[in-house]
Scaffold this active site. Sequence first.
Site, short mmCIF file in Angstrom:
data_model
loop_
_atom_site.label_atom_id
_atom_site.label_comp_id
_atom_site.label_asym_id
_atom_site.label_seq_id
_atom_site.Cartn_x
_atom_site.Cartn_y
_atom_site.Cartn_z
N GLU A 274 0.78 -1.32 -0.01
CA GLU A 274 -0.03 0.03 0.10
C GLU A 274 0.87 1.20 0.10
OE1 GLU A 274 -3.07 -0.02 -0.19
OE2 GLU A 274 -3.63 -2.28 0.46
N CYS A 308 -2.60 9.14 2.47
CA CYS A 308 -2.15 8.72 0.90
C CYS A 308 -2.76 9.08 0.06
CB CYS A 308 -1.98 7.06 1.15
SG CYS A 308 -3.29 6.60 1.86
N1 LIG Z 1 -1.55 3.52 -0.02
C1 LIG Z 1 -1.91 3.44 1.34
O1 LIG Z 1 -2.76 2.60 1.91
C2 LIG Z 1 -1.00 4.24 2.10
C3 LIG Z 1 -1.32 4.56 3.57
C4 LIG Z 1 -0.62 5.40 4.34
C5 LIG Z 1 0.74 5.85 3.79
N2 LIG Z 1 0.92 5.60 2.41
C6 LIG Z 1 2.28 6.29 2.11
O2 LIG Z 1 3.25 6.28 2.94
C7 LIG Z 1 4.23 7.26 2.76
C8 LIG Z 1 4.20 8.08 4.21
O3 LIG Z 1 4.62 7.21 5.27
P1 LIG Z 1 6.24 7.07 5.73
O4 LIG Z 1 6.71 8.38 5.46
O5 LIG Z 1 6.05 6.30 6.95
O6 LIG Z 1 6.71 6.16 4.66
P2 LIG Z 1 8.22 5.26 4.60
O7 LIG Z 1 8.21 4.43 3.57
O8 LIG Z 1 9.34 6.23 4.99
O9 LIG Z 1 8.13 4.21 6.10
C9 LIG Z 1 7.00 3.16 6.09
C10 LIG Z 1 7.29 2.27 6.94
O10 LIG Z 1 8.55 1.23 6.15
C11 LIG Z 1 9.48 1.41 7.54
N3 LIG Z 1 10.64 1.07 6.66
C12 LIG Z 1 11.64 2.16 5.95
N4 LIG Z 1 12.50 1.73 5.37
C13 LIG Z 1 12.66 0.26 5.67
C14 LIG Z 1 13.32 -0.88 5.22
N5 LIG Z 1 14.29 -0.57 4.44
N6 LIG Z 1 12.84 -2.07 5.69
C15 LIG Z 1 11.73 -2.07 6.38
N7 LIG Z 1 10.92 -1.35 6.79
C16 LIG Z 1 11.45 0.06 6.49
C17 LIG Z 1 9.56 2.82 8.27
O11 LIG Z 1 9.99 2.53 9.40
C18 LIG Z 1 7.77 2.69 8.32
O12 LIG Z 1 7.43 1.65 9.40
C19 LIG Z 1 3.25 8.02 1.90
O13 LIG Z 1 4.16 7.87 0.66
C20 LIG Z 1 2.13 7.62 1.66
O14 LIG Z 1 1.38 8.03 0.26
C21 LIG Z 1 0.26 4.71 1.85
#
Ligand SMILES: NC(=O)c1ccc[n+]([C@@H]2O[C@H](COP(=O)([O-])OP(=O)(O)OC[C@H]3O[C@@H](n4cnc5c(N)ncnc54)[C@H](O)[C@@H]3O)[C@@H](O)[C@H]2O)c1
Length: 516
Positions: A274, A308
């Site tokens: 997602e 998102c």
């Molecule tokens: N499509 C959806 O349903 C949805 C919902 C909410 C947020 N989002 C998206 O999320 C983003 C914002 O959230 P964010 O800044 O927390 O995103 P992010 O990608 O920075 O982090 C998301 C999660 O991944 C973890 N993470 C980061 N690097 C990792 C790795 N190498 N291995 C494993 N886990 C890792 C983070 O600690 C966090 O828990 C936006 O792009 C938004 O559109 C999408």
Amino acid sequence: MLETKEALFNAAEALARFDLDQVHSGTYSDATGWGPTAGRDVIETRCPADGETVGHVAASDAEDFERVLAASLETQKKWRMVPAPRRGEFVRRIGQLIEENLDALAAVVCLDTGKSTMEAKGELREVVDMSTLAAGQARMLYGYTQQSQRPEHRMYDQWLPLGVVGIISAYNFPAAVWAQNGFLSAIAGNTVIWKPSPKVPLTAIAVQKLVNRAAAEMGCEGVFSLLIPSDNDVAEKLVSDTRIAMVSFTGSTSVGKKVANIVGSTLGRRYQLECSGNNGCIVDETADLELAAKALTFGVVGTTGQRCTSTRRVIAHSSIADELVELMKKAFDQIRIGDPRDPAAVVGPLIDGAAVEDYRNALAGAVKEGATVAYGGEVMDRPGLYVEPAIVTGVQPHFEIAQEETFAPIVSVLTYETLEEAIEIHNNVAQGLASGMHSTNLTNIETFLSARGSDCGIVRINMGTTGADVGAAFGGEKETGGGRTAGSDAWQGFMRRQSVCVNWGGTSAWDNRINL
Ligand SMILES: NC(=O)c1ccc[n+]([C@@H]2O[C@H](COP(=O)([O-])OP(=O)(O)OC[C@H]3O[C@@H](n4cnc5c(N)ncnc54)[C@H](O)[C@@H]3O)[C@@H](O)[C@H]2O)c1
């Protein structure tokens, strides 16, 4: 734009309610309880509203990961044999406890994320709704029966659990993302290891405490565990460990691609993504512009543009674009920006300094490419990470601001002449999450809903692009990742399908060839 300094809830009380007024472990497993705090990295959390420290969390390390996973694997062997409706009752009980503690938990969400109390409560309502949906769904994990071509054989599909599911969640919905994925995982007979964003660890700990209460009451200990590492090394273990059957990832497309590559390289494991959105809304020449302006405004400014599904692009017919922008400006003027702890505030701060930088850079880049910031666009001169929602006009489809997701309250306005052109502009981005159209023309609406229309996972007509209704499957196409959670048949993504054939007649197709 108005603001108020009055803080109407007691942060200390809310934190103490969940023991978050002291250094708290970020690791929970049924086998070992809350993990040790000594010798762990400490995550210091600051409220984005004023930068004040609100909590300290002892981060999970590699040993914690091993312990949590071992316990989760053991519990799953028992949990998979618990009848699904009973699994649903457990999830429903969690929802009830969240409902009973909604105000205190909303205060924690608010301190963690900086979202307004109204939105924090809205997010937790979604968690409650998800629990009722999942509890009902637990009685409806249906498979089809088929007519066998063999005599006296019965054939059907059944749905079985996967094993341990790892949930990695984004910061912006610190409870709802877990509920969407975790409740479906649990009714499916899977156990869950949750790795929330280290930007919002307090909500996860508070939620886990309520889960533990429900588990103790109902004898369902160990179904949900928690890991909050401070860096990505431990998080990556959750992605790469082949004992974990499925990884459900919510976050940015760049991290989602890494998750897909790692999990995809070991066939037999599943991932669900997602990821980022870049949500557009077409407003045609027949639209009710006042309705559109109101819906678009919340779509842009809600959660300070950190959803998102936030509206990032308005694709307006050239004949009404100026009028629409004027109405949006009027609507933006009435949005109260302020401390999220004040119930009257609609828009709070951004999550951190990096998000403020992204906001600044996106606007500067747009101006450099030839666009105009027609409204807002300034970082506010006050403590905390507050920015003015911005309307950017004169944006061309290829401008970076129209192609990339900036997680901030900025909307680009693009114009078009023909519906075909509008759909082309709408679809010509990498992401495919939410989309919208404001129109009173049935042919235009149905064209947008047809195979040559929106290419997104979600389409909303005469409403905003944001706002979840848990009954629908939630998720998007293209670089948003293709995953689905919440309602409809999204539960199937958390189970494996087995085609069963039973010979009940006692004869074999080989009877006239083999004599025994
Ligand atoms: N499509 C959806 O349903 C949805 C919902 C909410 C947020 N989002 C998206 O999320 C983003 C914002 O959230 P964010 O800044 O927390 O995103 P992010 O990608 O920075 O982090 C998301 C999660 O991944 C973890 N993470 C980061 N690097 C990792 C790795 N190498 N291995 C494993 N886990 C890792 C983070 O600690 C966090 O828990 C936006 O792009 C938004 O559109 C999408």
